[in-house]
Motif scaffolding. Structure first.
Motif, PDB file in Angstrom:
ATOM      1  N   PRO A   9       0.827  -1.204   0.000  1.00 30.02           N
ATOM      2  CA  PRO A   9       0.000   0.000   0.000  1.00 30.02           C
ATOM      3  C   PRO A   9       0.862   1.255   0.000  1.00 30.02           C
ATOM      4  O   PRO A   9       1.903   1.312   0.647  1.00 30.02           O
ATOM      5  CB  PRO A   9      -0.780  -0.101   1.307  1.00 30.02           C
ATOM      6  N   GLY A  10       0.400   2.243  -0.736  1.00 28.14           N
ATOM      7  CA  GLY A  10       1.041   3.551  -0.704  1.00 28.14           C
ATOM      8  C   GLY A  10       0.530   4.301   0.514  1.00 28.14           C
ATOM      9  O   GLY A  10      -0.668   4.278   0.797  1.00 28.14           O
ATOM     10  N   THR A  11       1.407   4.936   1.243  1.00 29.88           N
ATOM     11  CA  THR A  11       1.023   5.615   2.477  1.00 29.88           C
ATOM     12  C   THR A  11       0.864   7.111   2.247  1.00 29.88           C
ATOM     13  O   THR A  11       1.757   7.754   1.696  1.00 29.88           O
ATOM     14  CB  THR A  11       2.090   5.390   3.565  1.00 29.88           C
ATOM     15  N   VAL A  12      -0.280   7.643   2.675  1.00 29.58           N
ATOM     16  CA  VAL A  12      -0.518   9.083   2.670  1.00 29.58           C
ATOM     17  C   VAL A  12      -0.486   9.520   4.133  1.00 29.58           C
ATOM     18  O   VAL A  12      -1.369   9.167   4.912  1.00 29.58           O
ATOM     19  CB  VAL A  12      -1.878   9.433   2.027  1.00 29.58           C
ATOM     20  N   ASP A  13       0.551  10.249   4.506  1.00 32.57           N
ATOM     21  CA  ASP A  13       0.705  10.703   5.884  1.00 32.57           C
ATOM     22  C   ASP A  13      -0.217  11.885   6.162  1.00 32.57           C
ATOM     23  O   ASP A  13      -0.608  12.624   5.249  1.00 32.57           O
ATOM     24  CB  ASP A  13       2.157  11.114   6.144  1.00 32.57           C
ATOM     25  N   ALA A  14      -0.507  12.092   7.439  1.00 24.57           N
ATOM     26  CA  ALA A  14      -1.409  13.169   7.851  1.00 24.57           C
ATOM     27  C   ALA A  14      -0.898  14.539   7.424  1.00 24.57           C
ATOM     28  O   ALA A  14      -1.690  15.434   7.145  1.00 24.57           O
ATOM     29  CB  ALA A  14      -1.631  13.125   9.363  1.00 24.57           C
ATOM     30  N   GLY A  15       0.399  14.735   7.338  1.00 24.79           N
ATOM     31  CA  GLY A  15       0.951  16.033   6.978  1.00 24.79           C
ATOM     32  C   GLY A  15       1.045  16.299   5.493  1.00 24.79           C
ATOM     33  O   GLY A  15       1.343  17.420   5.074  1.00 24.79           O
ATOM     34  N   TYR A  16       0.788  15.302   4.634  1.00 24.93           N
ATOM     35  CA  TYR A  16       0.914  15.464   3.184  1.00 24.93           C
ATOM     36  C   TYR A  16      -0.292  16.207   2.628  1.00 24.93           C
ATOM     37  O   TYR A  16      -1.432  15.877   2.961  1.00 24.93           O
ATOM     38  CB  TYR A  16       1.056  14.099   2.511  1.00 24.93           C
ATOM     39  N   ARG A  17      -0.063  17.200   1.782  1.00 28.30           N
ATOM     40  CA  ARG A  17      -1.153  17.986   1.211  1.00 28.30           C
ATOM     41  C   ARG A  17      -1.177  17.976  -0.313  1.00 28.30           C
ATOM     42  O   ARG A  17      -1.966  18.669  -0.926  1.00 28.30           O
ATOM     43  CB  ARG A  17      -1.069  19.441   1.697  1.00 28.30           C
ATOM     44  N   GLY A  18      -0.322  17.196  -0.934  1.00 27.82           N
ATOM     45  CA  GLY A  18      -0.280  17.160  -2.392  1.00 27.82           C
ATOM     46  C   GLY A  18      -1.313  16.212  -2.975  1.00 27.82           C
ATOM     47  O   GLY A  18      -2.024  15.502  -2.268  1.00 27.82           O
ATOM     48  N   GLU A  19      -1.361  16.212  -4.289  1.00 28.81           N
ATOM     49  CA  GLU A  19      -2.275  15.326  -5.015  1.00 28.81           C
ATOM     50  C   GLU A  19      -1.927  13.869  -4.736  1.00 28.81           C
ATOM     51  O   GLU A  19      -0.749  13.496  -4.699  1.00 28.81           O
ATOM     52  CB  GLU A  19      -2.171  15.589  -6.516  1.00 28.81           C
ATOM     53  N   ILE A  20      -2.935  13.049  -4.555  1.00 29.23           N
ATOM     54  CA  ILE A  20      -2.725  11.610  -4.437  1.00 29.23           C
ATOM     55  C   ILE A  20      -2.516  11.076  -5.847  1.00 29.23           C
ATOM     56  O   ILE A  20      -3.369  11.241  -6.722  1.00 29.23           O
ATOM     57  CB  ILE A  20      -3.918  10.910  -3.754  1.00 29.23           C
ATOM     58  N   ARG A  21      -1.359  10.473  -6.053  1.00 26.95           N
ATOM     59  CA  ARG A  21      -1.019   9.876  -7.342  1.00 26.95           C
ATOM     60  C   ARG A  21      -0.819   8.381  -7.134  1.00 26.95           C
ATOM     61  O   ARG A  21      -0.377   7.963  -6.069  1.00 26.95           O
ATOM     62  CB  ARG A  21       0.226  10.527  -7.931  1.00 26.95           C
ATOM     63  N   VAL A  22      -1.155   7.598  -8.131  1.00 26.59           N
ATOM     64  CA  VAL A  22      -1.141   6.143  -8.024  1.00 26.59           C
ATOM     65  C   VAL A  22      -0.216   5.577  -9.092  1.00 26.59           C
ATOM     66  O   VAL A  22      -0.418   5.825 -10.288  1.00 26.59           O
ATOM     67  CB  VAL A  22      -2.567   5.568  -8.183  1.00 26.59           C
ATOM     68  N   THR A  23       0.793   4.810  -8.679  1.00 24.34           N
ATOM     69  CA  THR A  23       1.687   4.171  -9.639  1.00 24.34           C
ATOM     70  C   THR A  23       1.143   2.781  -9.948  1.00 24.34           C
ATOM     71  O   THR A  23       1.165   1.896  -9.095  1.00 24.34           O
ATOM     72  CB  THR A  23       3.128   4.088  -9.094  1.00 24.34           C
TER      73      THR A  23
END
Length: 153
Positions: free
Chosen positions: A77-91
């Motif tokens: 799984p790709g992790t999105v941390d609470a502090g990240y504000r950028g676009e969610i991108r999927v490889t």
């Protein structure tokens, strides 16, 4: 009733749960792309989120894409941390050896699971306490129901 958490978002699409009780909300492609056999690409979703502290989001593959087309996520799984504000991108990766796979804008390409997390306090010690498994790693539980040497059934 399931526990909920408010997740702020910006972008062109809102992740959505397909069925009541689903753990993952579908993420949709914001761009079109064709994946040749064996090819990978990073696809934008057009969505950015703000998670509350104490939460993370995990980007995971959609089982239907994997089963029907051999399309999966490379870093799942790709992790999105609470502090990240950028676009969610999927490889994504097309594992099919013969067929290309076309992604259109709006196609559901992954799922997003929001999960509470705890932060660890790492404590250095001279030795770790024992356990039943010990240091046995890869393959330590055997194959096809046959335990490896030293395992109890």
């Amino acid at each position: 009733m399931p526990r909920t958490v408010d997740v702020l978002l910006t972008g062109s699409t809102i992740p959505a749960y397909a069925h009541p009780g689903d753990a993952g909300a579908d993420l949709c492609a914001a761009e079109a792309i064709e994946l040749a056999p064996g090819e990978r690409a990073t696809i934008g979703t057009g969505t950015a989120i703000a998670l509350p502290d104490g939460y993370a989001a995990f980007v995971v593959p959609r089982s239907g894409l994997a089963a029907r087309h051999g399309v999966t996520i490379v870093n799942a799984p790709g992790t999105v941390d609470a502090g990240y504000r950028g676009e969610i991108r999927v490889t994504v990766l097309n594992t099919d050896a013969r067929e290309s796979f076309r992604v259109e804008v709006g196609d559901r390409i992954a799922q997003l699971i929001v999960w509470p997390v705890v932060r660890a306090h790492f404590v250095p010690v001279d030795a770790l306490p024992g356990s039943h498994r010990g240091e046995r790693g890869f393959g330590s539980t055997g194959y096809r129901g046959v335990p490896t040497e030293g395992d109890s059934a």
